[in-house]
Write an enzyme that holds these catalytic residues in place. Structure first.
Site, PDB file in Angstrom:
ATOM      1  NE  ARG A  21      21.999  56.132  17.054  1.00  0.00           N
ATOM      2  CZ  ARG A  21      21.160  56.054  18.076  1.00  0.00           C
ATOM      3  NH1 ARG A  21      20.087  55.317  17.971  1.00  0.00           N
ATOM      4  NH2 ARG A  21      21.407  56.697  19.193  1.00  0.00           N
ATOM      5  CD1 TRP A  26      21.330  66.083  14.628  1.00  0.00           C
ATOM      6  CD2 TRP A  26      19.104  65.811  14.688  1.00  0.00           C
ATOM      7  NE1 TRP A  26      21.059  64.783  14.285  1.00  0.00           N
ATOM      8  CE2 TRP A  26      19.697  64.588  14.306  1.00  0.00           C
ATOM      9  CE3 TRP A  26      17.722  65.877  14.775  1.00  0.00           C
ATOM     10  CZ2 TRP A  26      18.956  63.437  14.040  1.00  0.00           C
ATOM     11  CZ3 TRP A  26      16.973  64.732  14.497  1.00  0.00           C
ATOM     12  CH2 TRP A  26      17.594  63.534  14.142  1.00  0.00           C
ATOM     13  CG  PHE A  68      20.767  58.474  11.924  1.00  0.00           C
ATOM     14  CD1 PHE A  68      20.199  59.635  11.443  1.00  0.00           C
ATOM     15  CD2 PHE A  68      20.377  58.031  13.187  1.00  0.00           C
ATOM     16  CE1 PHE A  68      19.258  60.354  12.187  1.00  0.00           C
ATOM     17  CE2 PHE A  68      19.443  58.728  13.941  1.00  0.00           C
ATOM     18  CZ  PHE A  68      18.881  59.892  13.447  1.00  0.00           C
ATOM     19  CB  SER A  69      26.751  58.011  12.214  1.00  0.00           C
ATOM     20  OG  SER A  69      26.727  59.368  12.547  1.00  0.00           O
ATOM     21  CG  ASP A 124      27.754  61.625  14.906  1.00  0.00           C
ATOM     22  OD1 ASP A 124      27.581  62.553  15.700  1.00  0.00           O
ATOM     23  OD2 ASP A 124      27.138  60.554  14.960  1.00  0.00           O
TER      24      ASP A 124
HETATM   25  C1  FRU Z   1      25.711  60.328  17.561  1.00  0.00           C
HETATM   26  C2  FRU Z   1      24.403  60.070  16.846  1.00  0.00           C
HETATM   27  C3  FRU Z   1      24.452  58.760  16.097  1.00  0.00           C
HETATM   28  C4  FRU Z   1      23.453  58.951  15.009  1.00  0.00           C
HETATM   29  C5  FRU Z   1      23.647  60.407  14.666  1.00  0.00           C
HETATM   30  C6  FRU Z   1      22.410  61.106  14.207  1.00  0.00           C
HETATM   31  O1  FRU Z   1      26.005  61.657  17.769  1.00  0.00           O
HETATM   32  O2  FRU Z   1      23.336  60.094  17.756  1.00  0.00           O
HETATM   33  O3  FRU Z   1      24.201  57.625  16.898  1.00  0.00           O
HETATM   34  O4  FRU Z   1      23.686  58.125  13.912  1.00  0.00           O
HETATM   35  O5  FRU Z   1      24.143  61.035  15.833  1.00  0.00           O
HETATM   36  O6  FRU Z   1      22.689  62.371  13.731  1.00  0.00           O
END
Ligand code: FRU
Length: 621
Positions: free
Chosen positions: A281, A166, A198-199, A142
């Site tokens: 989140r 990831w 995270f995002s 993201d």
């Molecule tokens: C969306 C997501 C978010 C999370 C992030 C983790 O693609 O799942 O909800 O914060 O990726 O990398």
């Protein structure tokens, strides 16, 4: 068989002999119970970690002696063969120590760690795009924290610097003056003891008049920046830690940067925990003018929750929206919330205040979307400062893009011209980890300006390439024969404009019989990539999504072009091709479709009976 210790001591011993004479750095391997310490004297800038992508993660930690703050990273260290290396930054000083856990004794990594002051990021990938952002190496998902500050657009992003799959979420960072030419900087926010980063989002803030000199983390009130000295970037992200009790696994954390995102000071303890759902989140900050305070929208399982704050530190729950709305196969993620003026269908029509502008809530949803996997949904409606009221019935579904590779789309805050500009991650969780690159994985879509428009009784949101994109379009001399246009220079990606007649189809193809098929029929526009080149997974081919057999639509993704753009004999299409993507903008972006493609050789012609007014331009930076 040699034991690990003797094997690796052996390797280190050899190094030690040559190193001592030349006073060069050296590595020694020292076992501490279940942990193996790589003890480095005269450390170089990096320890290069040998990666094998299909192996499980093991733990690697820079041991600075500060037990509380040192963090284990998950790294796919090589067991049988080395795919590539990633740099692991070491501390300055006479000695450094890196700890490794869970790596079997016979793993080839033990003989392949390297010390180096440099790391070669020269591109090794055939598919690396020319004008879309990719990290030099490592994994990306993201876009995060996008904002404009002091003459720079900032793109932070979900980043794993320790491999191209990831994991270890950090906020990577890149800056640009035009959202096309990006300079990648060091990661801005690293995984820490509170969890993965995270995002989240950013907004430009400052201390109010009279409070100068106060620590922003202690101020009673913070206000939006005004473009003068004293402004700083305020960022919120989710601290994700599965080892904590369920209600603390996803919490919102606060950090500020006074040097244009190069470095951050973290508040420390997270500031906001869930009031129920485990999935809580991706906080998006906005200035809530209707309440004269900061707003935050956070995804909470199948809802979006609104919070308010005066100081960006203490948050009060306001309301929630979403339960039962739109497509809800699993969970809402990555929200956004902003106002867009509405372009009327009939320019002379009288519009009420509510019709002239709409609040738009972007809700990214994964998995299980119409096209398979991840996609970006949105809702339009009214907001009174506390509660969002959607214009539509719960069943109404509006997609921001109708392709398979448009996810986690969010917008820049504080854009100097007041534009609402979004950028999607150009991938899909169905296969993002399996795409055919290795040095890096994933790219962003181009920056797109969002606009709202009316069609029939509905308000929709469209996206068009930001005006800056025009600067990279160059005239191309193309060869035109009946029903076929040669796209010219194979090294330059192209932008193709044409009109497609209702009931017809065109293909964009190469000499290897690979092609992207675009058709317009039954009020729909379709893009099919089944024969487009390398098909990394079955989901990528998209064979079964929403077939319309009576129209011959059995694969690909389609948009309801008639519903979005009105009934017409032909529709204008603009295609932006890059090394491995096609972004399609129909009727100025009222319908868009974003798809990855991996042709063996670049597409070099467009053909079909149903196209007219073809214009081809080269894209060069
Ligand atoms: C969306 C997501 C978010 C999370 C992030 C983790 O693609 O799942 O909800 O914060 O990726 O990398």
């Amino acid at each position: 068989m040699k034991t690990v210790q003797s094997l690796i001591f052996g390797a280190a011993g050899l190094l030690a002999v040559s190193c001592q004479q030349n006073a060069v750095p050296k590595m020694e391997f020292v076992s501490h119970g279940d942990t193996m310490a790589i003890q480095i004297t005269s450390p170089t800038k990096y320890l290069l970690l040998p990666i094998q992508e299909d192996q499980p993660d093991v733990w690697v930690k820079l041991n600075t002696g500060n037990d509380e703050d040192d963090v284990w990273m998950d790294v796919r260290l090589a067991r049988e063969t080395v795919d590539y290396y990633v740099p692991f930054a070491l501390t300055d000083g006479a000695e450094a120590r890196v700890d490794v856990m869970h790596l079997p004794a016979d793993a080839v990594a033990w003989n392949n760690f390297q010390l180096s002051d440099t790391f070669d990021t020269t591109n090794r990938e055939y598919y690396r795009p020319l004008y879309h952002f990719t990290p030099a190496y490592g994994w990306m998902n993201d876009p995060n924290g996008m904002t404009y500050f002091n003459g720079e657009y900032h793109l932070f992003f979900q980043y794993n610097p320790y491999g191209s799959k990831w994991g270890n979420m950090h906020w990577g960072h890149a800056v640009s003056k035009d959202m096309i030419h990006w300079e990648q900087l060091d990661p801005a926010i690293s995984r820490d003891k509170y969890g993965q980063i995270f995002s989240g989002s950013s907004y430009i803030a400052r201390l109010p008049e009279g409070a100068e000199g106060t620590d922003p983390f202690e101020a009673d009130v913070l206000v939006p920046g005004n473009g003068t000295e004293g402004d700083f970037i305020a960022s919120y992200y989710t601290s994700e830690n599965n080892n904590l009790p369920r209600e603390l696994q996803e919490q919102q954390s606060f950090a500020i940067s006074t040097d244009g995102g190069r470095t951050y000071r973290k508040f420390g303890e997270p500031r906001l925990a869930t009031n129920g759902p485990r999935d809580f989140r991706d906080p998006k900050l906005f200035w809530n003018d209707l309440r004269g305070e900061w707003g935050m929208i956070v995804s909470a399982d199948k809802e979006m929750q609104f919070y308010g704050s005066k100081n960006l530190r203490d948050w009060t729950y306001l309301s929630a929206f979403g339960d039962g709305y739109g497509v809800q196969p699993r969970q809402f993620e990555c929200p956004d919330f902003f106002v867009l003026p509405v372009e009327p269908e009939n320019p002379d029509a009288k519009m009420t205040r509510e019709q002239k502008a709409k609040w738009v809530m972007i809700v990214n949803v994964n998995p299980g979307c119409w096209f398979g996997g991840s996609a970006s949904q949105y809702f339009t409606g009214e907001f009174d400062g506390t509660t969002f009221k959607c214009d539509n019935q719960k069943e109404t579904v509006k997609w921001l893009d109708w392709g398979k590779d448009h996810y986690a789309a969010v917008t820049f805050s504080c854009e100097p011209k007041g534009r609402i500009i979004a950028m999607p991650w150009m991938s899909n969780w169905q296969y993002a980890n399996d795409l055919p690159t290795r040095q890096y994985r994933s790219q962003m879509g181009m920056a797109r300006q969002l606009f709202a428009f009316q069609s029939g009784k509905e308000v929709y949101v469209g996206q068009r390439p930001v005006e800056e994109m025009q600067s990279i379009l160059k005239p191309a001399s193309v060869e035109v024969s009946a029903d076929c246009v040669k796209l010219g220079n194979e090294d330059a990606p192209v932008c193709i404009d044409f009109d497609i007649k209702n009931g017809s189809a065109v293909t964009v193809s190469n000499d290897d019989e690979e092609f992207v098929y675009i058709a317009c029929r039954g009020g729909r526009i379709l893009m099919d990539r089944q024969k487009s080149g390398i098909i990394p997974t079955q989901d990528f081919a998209c064979e079964t999504w929403s077939p319309v057999p009576e129209l011959g639509i059995n694969s690909g993704t389609w948009a309801p072009v008639e519903q979005l753009c009105g009934k017409k004999d032909s529709y204008h299409v603009q295609l932006w091709l890059d090394r491995c993507s096609v972004e399609m903008f129909v009727e100025g972006g009222k319908a868009t479709m974003t798809n990855l493609v991996f042709p063996k050789t670049p597409y070099n012609k467009i053909s079909g009976e149903g196209m007219s007014n073809v214009q081809v331009r080269n894209i060069s930076l």
